[in-house]
Write a protein that holds these residues in place. Structure first.
Motif, PDB file in Angstrom:
ATOM      1  N   PHE A   1       0.862  -1.176   0.000  1.00 55.81           N
ATOM      2  CA  PHE A   1       0.000   0.000   0.000  1.00 55.81           C
ATOM      3  C   PHE A   1       0.907   1.237   0.000  1.00 55.81           C
ATOM      4  N   ASP A   2       1.384   1.606  -1.193  1.00 49.38           N
ATOM      5  CA  ASP A   2       2.230   2.800  -1.302  1.00 49.38           C
ATOM      6  C   ASP A   2       1.350   3.992  -1.605  1.00 49.38           C
ATOM      7  N   TYR A   3       1.472   5.032  -0.792  1.00 48.61           N
ATOM      8  CA  TYR A   3       0.652   6.211  -1.042  1.00 48.61           C
ATOM      9  C   TYR A   3       1.205   6.970  -2.246  1.00 48.61           C
TER      10      TYR A   3
ATOM     11  N   ASN B   1       0.495  13.888   2.595  1.00 44.91           N
ATOM     12  CA  ASN B   1       0.825  12.769   3.480  1.00 44.91           C
ATOM     13  C   ASN B   1       2.178  12.923   4.169  1.00 44.91           C
TER      14      ASN B   1
ATOM     15  N   THR C   1      -5.979  11.950  12.794  1.00 46.51           N
ATOM     16  CA  THR C   1      -4.825  12.318  11.972  1.00 46.51           C
ATOM     17  C   THR C   1      -4.624  11.307  10.842  1.00 46.51           C
TER      18      THR C   1
ATOM     19  N   THR D   1      -6.609  11.838   7.838  1.00 41.42           N
ATOM     20  CA  THR D   1      -6.296  12.922   6.887  1.00 41.42           C
ATOM     21  C   THR D   1      -5.356  12.466   5.776  1.00 41.42           C
ATOM     22  N   ARG D   2      -4.905  11.217   5.812  1.00 38.36           N
ATOM     23  CA  ARG D   2      -4.070  10.735   4.707  1.00 38.36           C
ATOM     24  C   ARG D   2      -4.830  10.886   3.395  1.00 38.36           C
ATOM     25  N   SER D   3      -4.111  11.319   2.386  1.00 35.45           N
ATOM     26  CA  SER D   3      -4.735  11.566   1.094  1.00 35.45           C
ATOM     27  C   SER D   3      -4.334  10.447   0.140  1.00 35.45           C
ATOM     28  N   ILE D   4      -5.305   9.587  -0.175  1.00 38.04           N
ATOM     29  CA  ILE D   4      -5.009   8.403  -0.988  1.00 38.04           C
ATOM     30  C   ILE D   4      -5.551   8.632  -2.396  1.00 38.04           C
ATOM     31  N   LYS D   5      -4.639   8.779  -3.346  1.00 39.05           N
ATOM     32  CA  LYS D   5      -5.031   9.186  -4.700  1.00 39.05           C
ATOM     33  C   LYS D   5      -4.537   8.194  -5.749  1.00 39.05           C
TER      34      LYS D   5
ATOM     35  N   ALA E   1      -2.756   4.515  -5.701  1.00 35.59           N
ATOM     36  CA  ALA E   1      -2.961   4.035  -4.336  1.00 35.59           C
ATOM     37  C   ALA E   1      -4.454   3.835  -4.077  1.00 35.59           C
TER      38      ALA E   1
ATOM     39  N   ILE F   1     -11.192   3.557   3.090  1.00 31.07           N
ATOM     40  CA  ILE F   1      -9.763   3.831   2.877  1.00 31.07           C
ATOM     41  C   ILE F   1      -9.114   4.302   4.179  1.00 31.07           C
TER      42      ILE F   1
ATOM     43  N   LEU G   1      -8.210   1.275   6.009  1.00 36.94           N
ATOM     44  CA  LEU G   1      -7.045   0.587   5.446  1.00 36.94           C
ATOM     45  C   LEU G   1      -5.751   1.316   5.795  1.00 36.94           C
ATOM     46  N   VAL G   2      -5.820   2.641   5.832  1.00 40.37           N
ATOM     47  CA  VAL G   2      -4.646   3.421   6.244  1.00 40.37           C
ATOM     48  C   VAL G   2      -4.281   3.074   7.691  1.00 40.37           C
TER      49      VAL G   2
ATOM     50  N   ASN H   1      -2.596  -0.233   7.681  1.00 41.06           N
ATOM     51  CA  ASN H   1      -1.278  -0.117   7.076  1.00 41.06           C
ATOM     52  C   ASN H   1      -0.266   0.487   8.044  1.00 41.06           C
ATOM     53  N   GLU H   2      -0.685   1.524   8.775  1.00 38.18           N
ATOM     54  CA  GLU H   2       0.287   2.232   9.612  1.00 38.18           C
ATOM     55  C   GLU H   2       0.332   1.696  11.048  1.00 38.18           C
TER      56      GLU H   2
END
Lengths: 476, 354
Positions: free
Chosen positions: A3-5, A326, B64, B67-71, B74, B302, B305-306, B309-310
């Motif tokens: 999962f690479d942003y 990010n 926080t 707020t990740r922006s998944i574009k 991704a 999403i 999922l973030v 992932n983190e």
């Protein structure tokens, strides 16, 4: 597959930076009297963003005269009228917040997530807050009709350019003073945009004057005989020089200087949140925070567990393009600051502390420093005593609450401290013993315009924010 | 690096190698923690000795991460991953074989206009619909998950709950979503909850089949343990119940039934992910997480999922270890998927309504 942003850059198109800017004096932009300019660069790319005027002592004089002239009418306005301007400024800041956030990240190097979610909301909140005070000064505890001081000379740092401007200008205007403000040499742009906001808000000419320049401009401002108040945020070294300049005059002075805050973690702390608090305490804004939690004091019985969790968390920090949404850690503000950080980190290693940083790829151009922690640090190490002002954490240990207090207070500074424990009584006991102006418990680096902020000892004197912040601008 | 963090929970001699919670070796790993589950007192001391949770800090961290922006690429990856993690659910009194069959068809081919769309992970139904779902899904690879143990309240005698479970397993359920006895937990009867989860896990064994091996026919059904975090209320309770369930052998821990006012929230899910991370560090046992209820949009999915992932990393980013309990989420994911592949926004008429 992982999962690479994908890159998620905030658009630069929302901000229109002119190739050059003059000084904002008496409501007009004008070049310096001797035509001198300097360049401001984006620390993440070293790209030149604009050229700004280098104010000469004569320009400073002109700005102070303009502020003096405007003072008579401005201070005579009913508080409710001054409030209208401040509310208007606050709303314009909100409306232009995306533009200002992008600008701030470009000129300062801080991640857009922080300029968007921390700096700009706090800037607007500060103007809203002091706008509310403007017509209630009779009830602030300073007697009936407290009077302003006159012209305030304000010098602010580069770490939170627009927020420090708000901390200075909002209370000054609310109480009826006029100001001459000098932004930091490396981050002049958001203050110049603020000048435009003042015009947009219809603020009377001369109430706010913005002069850009290096240290000599700041020195000329604080030494100017016709200012009544000096407010400075920045290094302890410069703060001392200012105190010497102002000594023997009737200028009122507030100083908000360096810090070496202890972030104290007890063995009954909420560990996951303490880790977040430590990260937020030292890596927020690349550690360019005077109240940063740069000394982690951890109880020995929980040291291994906490450090492992902290290192694991540091591996997920994303260092890079400040405009990428990010990004967690942006660029170091200047080559000069990077050199200072590097020198202190080298000293830490030379003195025998153990350096650790996560594997982390840094961009090729610009000024960067990976998030770093030092273990095996003692009170005798330079990295435990001197302010690094970068993303570098020194880890020390303690055995008992009394030892934690002793070590936390054993510093020339006293700006902030953090306490992590689930036990309320210990929290309160610690807070009463720590000699620091701001004490956070189970959180760190939380700001609110209603809460006074300021230091003990070499961290300065005077308070900004809250009701206390009014006193610095009132003749009381 | 991680095992030292775990010392507080269990004195392990070596760094544990990861084993799945449903695997044969998991029982041995849990045995290493037997001292903390030896009796009521030990279990209580252990659960109350876990680090506290600061609510403000936990919620701030979840926000926080939100707020990740998944574009772009991704986002495409995340959408397909999210689809493959859905437990497509119908849990209504009005469920019929027809409704269940329709849902199964959708689970196998979520997007009728695009056969490249991944299939969902499972169809989640009441026990009496298991046989219908099993037949409809055939050898598609989509699992049948059945709620059990007097879902959603869990207010029945243990023999009834066990019979409910065995019935669903016998009908072919690949996964059992049990509810814990919140009353017992809230009144501090931790051992009772622990024993009940253990008993249900035993009831997940398939008669005649080899127990605790690969999923699929003949093996034991995987056990998801639902906490109904909306009823447990405090974050401290959520951390304790997560450990309790994992110690009792849960293969998955799940937030909610979807039947109460507050279902899955990002902070609660984050906290459960952290508990799974710490349990893994202590025992090497890998446990899955399933937030359920209230996740309706691609944007929300999403964010989850973030968090995975983190907090837990790549190893958990598969349908084997993370699920969404949802029904309406799928259509929003499909519409976003169509938007990414065609560049145009589609509408609700371009996805199927079941």
């Amino acid at each position: 597959m992982t999962f690479d942003y994908a890159p998620a850059p905030e658009s630069r198109a929302v901000v229109d930076i002119a190739p050059s800017y003059g000084l904002f004096i008496d409501g007009e932009f004008a070049p310096a009297c001797d035509g001198k300019v300097f360049k401001t660069v984006s620390p993440s790319s070293e790209e030149v963003l604009s050229e700004v005027a280098q104010a000469h002592a004569d320009d400073v004089d002109r700005a102070v005269k303009a502020a003096r002239k405007a003072f008579e009418k401005w201070s005579a306005l009913p508080g409710a009228e001054r409030a209208k301007y401040l509310f208007r400024i606050a709303r314009i800041i909100q409306e232009r917040s995306r533009e200002l956030a992008v600008l701030e990240s470009l000129d300062n190097g801080k991640p857009i997530r922080e300029s968007r979610d921390a700096d700009l909301p706090l800037v607007a909140a500060h103007f809203f807050y002091y706008a509310g005070w403007a017509d209630k000064l009779d009830h602030a505890g300073y007697g009936q009709n407290p009077r302003p001081l006159g012209v305030a000379g304000q010098v602010i740092p580069w770490n939170f350019p627009l927020l420090m401007l708000a901390w200075k200008i909002a209370p000054a205007l609310a109480t009826g003073n006029t100001v001459v403000l000098k932004p930091a040499e490396t981050t002049p742009l958001s203050a110049l945009f603020f000048a435009d906001i003042c015009r947009q808000a219809g603020l009377p000419k001369g109430v706010v004057n913005i002069i850009t320049g290096d240290g000599s401009t700041g020195a000329a401002l604080v030494a100017h005989p016709d200012i009544n108040k000096v407010a400075f945020t920045g290094s302890t070294e410069v703060g001392k020089a200012i105190a010497r300049t102002v000594a023997g005059t009737d200028k009122k002075l507030t100083l908000e200087l360096g810090g070496k805050a202890a972030n104290i973690v007890f063995d009954d702390a909420p560990i996951d949140q303490a880790v977040e608090g430590i990260v937020n305490g030292i890596f927020f804004n690349q550690g360019h925070v005077c109240c940063a939690g740069s000394r982690l004091l951890v109880q020995e019985s929980v040291q291994d567990e906490l450090l492992d969790a902290l290192k694991r968390r540091m591996q997920t920090l994303r260092v890079g393009d400040p405009l990428d949404k990010n990004t967690d850690i942006g660029a170091i503000n200047s080559a000069e600051q990077l050199a200072r950080i590097t020198a202190l980190v080298d000293a830490g290693e030379a003195e025998g502390a153990e350096r650790w940083a996560p594997a982390c790829e840094l961009p090729g151009s610009g000024y960067w420093f990976a998030p770093t922690l030092f273990t095996g640090v003692t009170q005798a190490h330079r990295i435990a005593r001197e302010e690094i002002f970068g993303p570098v954490l020194s880890v020390l240990t303690f055995r008992t609450p009394a030892e934690a207090v002793e070590k936390a207070n054993n510093t020339p500074y006293g700006l902030s401290a953090g306490i992590w424990t689930e036990k309320g009584s210990r929290m309160l006991w610690m807070a009463s013993k720590l000699r620091a102006g701001v004490i956070w418990s189970n959180t760190f680096n939380k700001f609110d315009p209603a809460s006074p902020f300021g230091g003990y000892k070499e961290s300065g004197f005077g308070r900004e924010g809250g009701r206390h912040g009014l006193e610095a601008y009132l003749n009381v | 690096m991680t095992w030292r963090y775990a010392r507080r929970y269990a004195p392990l001699v070596t760094m544990p190698i990861t084993v799945p919670a449903y695997g044969k070796e998991a029982a041995g790993r849990l045995a290493s923690m037997a001292d903390v589950t030896a009796d009521d007192g030990a279990l209580r001391r252990f659960l109350h000795g876990l680090p506290g949770v600061d609510a403000v800090g936990l919620e701030a961290r979840a926000a926080t991460l939100g707020t990740r922006s998944i574009k772009t690429t991704a986002k495409a990856y995340a959408i397909d991953l999210a689809i493959s993690m859905i437990d497509l659910t119908t849990l209504e009194g009005a469920d019929t074989p027809g409704k269940v069959r329709a849902l199964c068809a959708k689970g196998i081919h979520p997007d009728p206009t695009d056969r490249t769309s991944p299939k969902v992970a499972a169809i989640c139904v009441y026990p009496d619909m298991v046989a219908t779902a099993k037949e409809a899904l055939g050898d598609s690879g989509v699992h049948v998950a059945s709620v059990a143990t007097a879902f959603p309240a869990g207010r029945a005698a243990l023999p009834v709950k066990l019979a409910d479970t065995r019935d669903a397993v016998a009908a072919g359920a690949d996964e059992i979503d049990m509810v814990i006895d919140r009353g017992a937990f809230l009144s501090g009867r931790y051992m009772e909850v622990f024993e009940e989860i253990k008993a249900v896990k035993e009831a997940c064994a398939r008669p005649g089949g080899t127990s605790q091996t690969e999923s699929g026919g003949g093996s034991a059904a995987h056990l998801k343990v639902i906490f109904e975090t909306g009823e447990l209320q405090t974050y401290d309770n959520v951390r304790r119940v997560s450990w309790l369930a994992m110690l009792a052998g849960a293969d998955f821990i799940k937030t909610s039934t979807g039947k109460v006012a507050v279902n899955a929230t990002p902070p609660v899910t984050l906290l459960m992910l952290e508990a799974v991370r710490d349990f893994h560090a202590a025992t090497g046992v890998q446990v899955g997480v399933k937030p359920a209820g209230g996740i309706r949009t691609t944007k929300d999915a999403i964010k989850y999922l973030v968090m995975v992932n983190e907090t837990l990393g790549e190893r958990w980013l598969t349908a084997d270890w993370f699920r969404f309990g949802a029904s309406s989420l799928l259509n929003d994911l499909l519409m976003q998927r169509q938007k990414l592949s065609t560049g145009r926004y589609s509408g609700p008429d371009y996805v199927t309504v079941d």
